[in-house]
Design a protein around this motif. Structure first.
Motif, mmCIF file in Angstrom:
data_model
loop_
_atom_site.group_PDB
_atom_site.id
_atom_site.type_symbol
_atom_site.label_atom_id
_atom_site.label_comp_id
_atom_site.label_asym_id
_atom_site.label_seq_id
_atom_site.Cartn_x
_atom_site.Cartn_y
_atom_site.Cartn_z
ATOM 1 N N ASN A 264 3.985 6.981 2.616
ATOM 2 C CA ASN A 264 5.064 6.538 1.721
ATOM 3 C C ASN A 264 6.451 6.896 2.237
ATOM 4 O O ASN A 264 7.462 6.537 1.642
ATOM 5 N N GLN A 265 6.503 7.618 3.349
ATOM 6 C CA GLN A 265 7.809 7.969 3.920
ATOM 7 C C GLN A 265 8.235 7.026 5.049
ATOM 8 O O GLN A 265 9.326 7.172 5.606
ATOM 9 N N ARG B 69 0.811 -1.221 0.000
ATOM 10 C CA ARG B 69 0.000 0.000 0.000
ATOM 11 C C ARG B 69 0.847 1.276 0.000
ATOM 12 O O ARG B 69 0.318 2.375 -0.155
ATOM 13 N N GLN B 70 2.167 1.124 0.176
ATOM 14 C CA GLN B 70 3.012 2.299 0.383
ATOM 15 C C GLN B 70 3.243 3.139 -0.862
ATOM 16 O O GLN B 70 3.325 4.355 -0.791
ATOM 17 N N LYS B 71 3.313 2.515 -2.007
ATOM 18 C CA LYS B 71 3.721 3.209 -3.226
ATOM 19 C C LYS B 71 2.831 4.429 -3.506
ATOM 20 O O LYS B 71 1.615 4.304 -3.628
ATOM 21 N N ASP B 72 3.459 5.586 -3.611
ATOM 22 C CA ASP B 72 2.781 6.856 -3.929
ATOM 23 C C ASP B 72 1.627 7.180 -2.992
ATOM 24 O O ASP B 72 0.724 7.943 -3.341
ATOM 25 N N ASN B 73 1.626 6.591 -1.772
ATOM 26 C CA ASN B 73 0.541 6.839 -0.822
ATOM 27 C C ASN B 73 0.980 7.939 0.143
ATOM 28 O O ASN B 73 1.797 7.711 1.028
ATOM 29 N N LYS B 74 0.425 9.119 -0.047
ATOM 30 C CA LYS B 74 0.817 10.257 0.774
ATOM 31 C C LYS B 74 -0.138 10.513 1.937
ATOM 32 O O LYS B 74 -0.025 11.525 2.638
ATOM 33 N N LYS B 75 -1.080 9.598 2.144
ATOM 34 C CA LYS B 75 -2.000 9.756 3.268
ATOM 35 C C LYS B 75 -1.243 9.670 4.593
ATOM 36 O O LYS B 75 -0.200 9.007 4.676
#
Length: 419
Positions: free
Chosen positions: A326-327, A289-295
């Motif tokens: 994503n960080q 779920r991490q890819k490009d997920n800025k939530k």
């Protein structure tokens, strides 16, 4: 001279009295309350969960406090016989989740009325507001009972069905233990079961999680060696004093017994909020779920838990709950997963026995005949219900033990009185 005296007009006492009368005995019920069945009226949230529809072996497994003692009694009268007892007397029952059986009226009064009608039909004498002071013994042999006003009442046999010490406002103030000791019986250590659990953890004292309900979790009691004592997969809720809810209530007996065994000030509980997924599966899911997920991290974790609990876990891991998902580093993801699967906290015990619904401990079962509920010290005295060292989980198991031991004691006391 009565054939059978029953001390206590509660769940097991009424079943014992009716059974003894059906077997031809002249029966007297002595109860300290103004009305019979006071605690019965409160069971199942006042709807009266009369028994459980699972196979008998499963029912006994759900009575962790010496359920195996009931095998002999179950062979003569079991949970299916309890169902027949009520349905044959015109009560319609329905099955709910986990095999729990309730009257279709959803009223405990429906069940109590069955006993009241049977008591009347069988001409069972009832004396309410009549506390028993002590047993009447002559040279160590049972003769009858002595009431608080000094009146003596003789009987051929006696059934002690006066309950435990939990919920004393229903009249269960431990009188039966006093009578049992008078007969030479041993009383095992008493403790509350099916009781909310207390904790002094900072997040409890600060009410950080108060009111949060976690459905379908797994909760375990852990001993000082790190071994799991018991695990239950149900719901739980955080409170201002600790934790409660079905999973907690089922663990409460083991919190008390582990505390006593280890002699410490606390034991640990371990919470897994995603018991149907392994740590590795959760890790892979989060990574995917991490890819490009800025939530924000807490927002992502809402898929598995309430946001307030997600924020709490982030604080426990020392990670900013608003950090873009994503960080997160792999190490941080691992920290979160470990807290989701193995959040441990200290608990100090449970509510006191007076606030619990079921008493753990009681008359030592090695001194009771399992097929008859007869005292091994006095063959004309019988015990049934919560006064015995038997306790089960909620879900119709305690009341099943009460009905089964009550029926067994009533039947055998009647037979004994005819000798």
């Amino acid at each position: 001279m009565h054939d059978v005296i029953v001390i206590g007009g509660g769940t097991s006492g009424m079943m014992a009295a009716v059974t003894a009368a059906e077997n031809g005995s002249q029966v007297l019920i002595l109860d300290k309350n103004r009305k019979l069945g006071k605690k019965l009226k409160l069971t199942g949230g006042t709807r009266c969960n009369v028994t459980n529809n699972r196979p008998a072996k499963e029912v006994i497994k759900h009575i962790p406090g010496n359920g195996k003692f009931l095998y002999s009694a179950f062979s003569a009268f079991d949970n299916y016989d309890i169902i027949d007892f009520f349905t044959s007397r015109g009560v319609e029952l329905k099955e709910e989740d986990h095999g729990r059986m309730f009257p279709t009226t959803d009223k405990s009064q429906t069940i109590l009325d069955v006993f009241l009608r049977e008591i009347q039909r069988l001409n069972i004498e009832v004396r309410k507001q009549t506390p028993v002071q002590s047993l009447w013994l002559d040279d160590g042999h049972y003769q009858g009972v002595i009431l608080e006003d000094g009146e003596k009442i003789a009987s051929k046999t006696l059934i002690i069905a006066s309950g435990g010490k939990a919920y004393p406002r229903t009249g269960t103030t431990g009188d039966g233990y006093r009578f049992a000791k008078q007969l030479g019986h041993t009383i095992t250590d008493l403790f509350p079961t099916e009781a909310p659990v207390t904790s002094d953890e900072p997040f409890i004292k600060d009410k950080t999680l108060q009111g949060i309900t976690l459905p379908d979790i797994s909760l375990s009691v852990i001993d000082q060696n790190g071994k799991t004592v018991i695990r239950h997969d149900m719901d739980m809720i955080f409170t201002h004093f600790g934790v409660s809810g079905p999973a907690v209530l089922r663990c409460s007996m083991f919190v008390n017994t582990t505390l006593k065994k280890e002699g410490g000030k606390y034991v640990r509980m371990c919470l897994d909020i995603v018991p149907d997924r392994s740590a590795n599966e959760l890790t892979q899911d989060l990574l995917a779920r991490q890819k490009d997920n800025k939530k924000a991290l807490a927002n992502v974790l809402k898929a598995w838990m309430p946001e307030r609990y997600a924020t709490f876990l982030c604080d426990q891991a020392a990670i900013d709950s608003q950090l873009p998902f994503n960080q997160l580093t792999p190490k941080q993801i691992d920290q979160i997963v470990q807290l989701m699967k193995k959040f441990t906290f200290k608990v100090t015990g449970t509510w006191p026995i007076e606030k619990g619904f079921v008493t753990g401990g009681g008359v030592h079962l090695k001194e009771i005949e399992p097929h008859s509920m007869q005292s091994k010290f006095h063959d004309n005295v019988f015990f049934c219900g919560e006064v015995l060292d038997i306790n089960g989980y909620t879900g119709g198991y305690n009341i099943t033990a009460a009905f089964v031991t009550g029926h067994t004691a009533g039947e055998n006391a009647a037979w004994k009185s005819m000798e």
